[in-house]
Design an enzyme around this catalytic site. Structure first.
Site, PDB file in Angstrom:
ATOM      1  CE1 TYR A  93     -12.600   0.186   7.613  1.00 19.76           C
ATOM      2  CE2 TYR A  93     -14.683   0.426   6.445  1.00 19.76           C
ATOM      3  CZ  TYR A  93     -13.393  -0.065   6.500  1.00 19.76           C
ATOM      4  OH  TYR A  93     -12.895  -0.797   5.452  1.00 19.76           O
ATOM      5  CE  LYS A 136     -10.673   1.891   5.064  1.00 16.31           C
ATOM      6  NZ  LYS A 136      -9.322   1.520   4.631  1.00 16.31           N
TER       7      LYS A 136
HETATM    8  P1  NDP Z   1      -7.582  -8.230   6.649  1.00 17.83           P
HETATM    9  O1  NDP Z   1      -8.057  -8.063   8.053  1.00 17.83           O
HETATM   10  O2  NDP Z   1      -7.794  -9.526   5.964  1.00 17.83           O
HETATM   11  O3  NDP Z   1      -6.045  -7.848   6.568  1.00 17.83           O
HETATM   12  C1  NDP Z   1      -5.586  -6.685   7.170  1.00 17.83           C
HETATM   13  C2  NDP Z   1      -4.085  -6.621   7.047  1.00 17.83           C
HETATM   14  O4  NDP Z   1      -3.655  -5.407   7.636  1.00 17.83           O
HETATM   15  C3  NDP Z   1      -3.375  -7.749   7.742  1.00 17.83           C
HETATM   16  O5  NDP Z   1      -2.255  -8.130   6.971  1.00 17.83           O
HETATM   17  C4  NDP Z   1      -2.914  -7.110   9.056  1.00 17.83           C
HETATM   18  O6  NDP Z   1      -1.728  -7.731   9.531  1.00 17.83           O
HETATM   19  C5  NDP Z   1      -2.639  -5.691   8.599  1.00 17.83           C
HETATM   20  N1  NDP Z   1      -2.671  -4.665   9.631  1.00 17.83           N
HETATM   21  C6  NDP Z   1      -3.701  -4.292  10.427  1.00 17.83           C
HETATM   22  N2  NDP Z   1      -3.316  -3.308  11.244  1.00 17.83           N
HETATM   23  C7  NDP Z   1      -2.022  -3.060  10.960  1.00 17.83           C
HETATM   24  C8  NDP Z   1      -1.058  -2.159  11.471  1.00 17.83           C
HETATM   25  N3  NDP Z   1      -1.354  -1.300  12.457  1.00 17.83           N
HETATM   26  N4  NDP Z   1       0.185  -2.165  10.930  1.00 17.83           N
HETATM   27  C9  NDP Z   1       0.516  -3.025   9.944  1.00 17.83           C
HETATM   28  N5  NDP Z   1      -0.357  -3.903   9.429  1.00 17.83           N
HETATM   29  C10 NDP Z   1      -1.604  -3.922   9.942  1.00 17.83           C
HETATM   30  O7  NDP Z   1      -8.283  -7.033   5.829  1.00 17.83           O
HETATM   31  P2  NDP Z   1      -8.673  -6.866   4.274  1.00 17.83           P
HETATM   32  O8  NDP Z   1      -7.659  -7.487   3.425  1.00 17.83           O
HETATM   33  O9  NDP Z   1     -10.089  -7.265   4.111  1.00 17.83           O
HETATM   34  O10 NDP Z   1      -8.641  -5.277   4.152  1.00 17.83           O
HETATM   35  C11 NDP Z   1      -7.564  -4.573   3.579  1.00 17.83           C
HETATM   36  C12 NDP Z   1      -7.978  -3.129   3.378  1.00 17.83           C
HETATM   37  O11 NDP Z   1      -9.150  -3.074   2.570  1.00 17.83           O
HETATM   38  C13 NDP Z   1      -8.314  -2.375   4.664  1.00 17.83           C
HETATM   39  O12 NDP Z   1      -7.837  -1.050   4.577  1.00 17.83           O
HETATM   40  C14 NDP Z   1      -9.838  -2.380   4.693  1.00 17.83           C
HETATM   41  O13 NDP Z   1     -10.354  -1.280   5.401  1.00 17.83           O
HETATM   42  C15 NDP Z   1     -10.143  -2.292   3.211  1.00 17.83           C
HETATM   43  N6  NDP Z   1     -11.466  -2.771   2.863  1.00 17.83           N
HETATM   44  C16 NDP Z   1     -11.806  -4.102   3.025  1.00 17.83           C
HETATM   45  C17 NDP Z   1     -13.086  -4.531   2.696  1.00 17.83           C
HETATM   46  C18 NDP Z   1     -13.524  -5.950   2.819  1.00 17.83           C
HETATM   47  O14 NDP Z   1     -14.719  -6.231   2.580  1.00 17.83           O
HETATM   48  N7  NDP Z   1     -12.669  -6.891   3.165  1.00 17.83           N
HETATM   49  C19 NDP Z   1     -14.107  -3.583   2.217  1.00 17.83           C
HETATM   50  C20 NDP Z   1     -13.637  -2.225   2.088  1.00 17.83           C
HETATM   51  C21 NDP Z   1     -12.368  -1.856   2.404  1.00 17.83           C
HETATM   52  P3  NDP Z   1      -1.517  -8.170  11.067  1.00 17.83           P
HETATM   53  O15 NDP Z   1      -2.538  -9.215  11.380  1.00 17.83           O
HETATM   54  O16 NDP Z   1      -0.122  -8.662  11.125  1.00 17.83           O
HETATM   55  O17 NDP Z   1      -1.767  -6.952  11.881  1.00 17.83           O
END
Ligand code: NDP
Length: 246
Positions: free
Chosen positions: A157, A161
């Site tokens: 990861y 990033k």
């Molecule tokens: P969530 O797990 O809550 O949401 C992730 C979203 O991404 C979902 O809508 C999921 O939809 C979608 N997704 C995952 N894989 C795919 C794919 N292959 N194609 C299309 N959609 C996909 O995550 P967060 O909202 O917490 O995170 C969002 C971003 O922020 C990420 O990039 C994460 O790395 C980053 N981030 C988050 C942090 C945190 O503390 N939450 C901290 C640092 C960074 P579906 O279920 O339909 O696949």
């Protein structure tokens, strides 16, 4: 409106916006008048709810199913449609598959790199020509504090990033003179499904703000970076972490 703040017709694509940070971002951008493409991979019900919330608030949005890790899908998501070209691209979809590096297998490595980094590259590559032609574009990539400092158990990861941050800087320099900005946002610990399993106990004690963040707090930063007013901000990574990486 000056040339620097004018905004041509087009739409916003937020990958992975069926929940969490992506959903909050889709709502925020719709609130600024963008038509939003709400992308999801499998969570159709979540994405439908986001589209409905946007409509209730007076905005417009459409559902876009697609797996960002699949080459054909990501290109289709970015193609110009009835809603015009994608002029705001938020590369948000992300996954984590944690494990200490001696135990990480190839699939854990490749899935995380493909989803978090390669998809960001492919979507950006597909969107940039239209943005440059429009002399307006905003690419906002979701990085993480894990891409800035060590986070044991997240080598795959972190690599994805950190790659996003390097990619952001270089592309920003390539397209800056065309009115296109490219920035990253690096959240710390944000309360979403993504962190459900780690947000336990006294974790917040390690954060100077003494609390985890909300998806809306990240979305507010993305909203600013997407705005015409952010026209002179490019190549940067904005940490949204309650002081965690300070
Ligand atoms: P969530 O797990 O809550 O949401 C992730 C979203 O991404 C979902 O809508 C999921 O939809 C979608 N997704 C995952 N894989 C795919 C794919 N292959 N194609 C299309 N959609 C996909 O995550 P967060 O909202 O917490 O995170 C969002 C971003 O922020 C990420 O990039 C994460 O790395 C980053 N981030 C988050 C942090 C945190 O503390 N939450 C901290 C640092 C960074 P579906 O279920 O339909 O696949």
């Amino acid at each position: 409106m000056s040339e620097a703040t004018a905004r041509p017709e087009g739409c916003a694509l937020v990958t992975g916006s069926s929940r969490g940070i992506g959903a909050a971002t889709a709502l925020a951008l719709a609130g600024d008048g963008w038509h939003v493409r709400v992308n999801y991979r499998s969570d159709r019900a979540g994405a439908e709810e986001v589209v409905a919330k946007i409509a209730d608030a007076g905005g417009t949005a459409t559902l876009w199913q697609g797996d960002v890790a699949a080459a054909g899908d990501i290109e289709r998501l970015v193609e110009p449609g009835d809603d015009g070209p994608v002029l705001v691209l938020v590369n948000n979809a992300g996954v984590r598959m944690d494990g200490l590096s001696p135990q990480l297998d190839d699939e854990q490595w490749q899935t995380v790199i493909d989803t978090n980094l390669t998809a960001t590259f492919r979507a950006t590559r597909a969107a940039l020509p239209k943005m440059m032609r429009a002399r307006f574009g905003r690419v906002i990539n979701l990085a993480s504090v894990a891409g800035i400092r060590a986070n044991p158990g997240q080598a795959n990861y972190s690599a994805s990033k950190a790659g996003v941050i390097g990619f952001t800087k270089t592309v920003a320099a390539e397209v800056a003179r065309r009115g296109v900005t490219v920035n990253a946002v690096a959240p710390g610990l944000i309360e979403t499904a993504f962190t459900e399993d780690v947000l336990e106990g006294d974790m917040a004690k390690a954060i100077p703000a003494r609390r985890v963040g909300t998806p809306e707090e990240v979305a507010a930063c993305i909203r600013f970076l997407a705005s015409p007013e952010a026209s002179y901000v490019t190549g940067t990574t904005l940490t949204v972490d309650g002081g965690l990486s300070a």
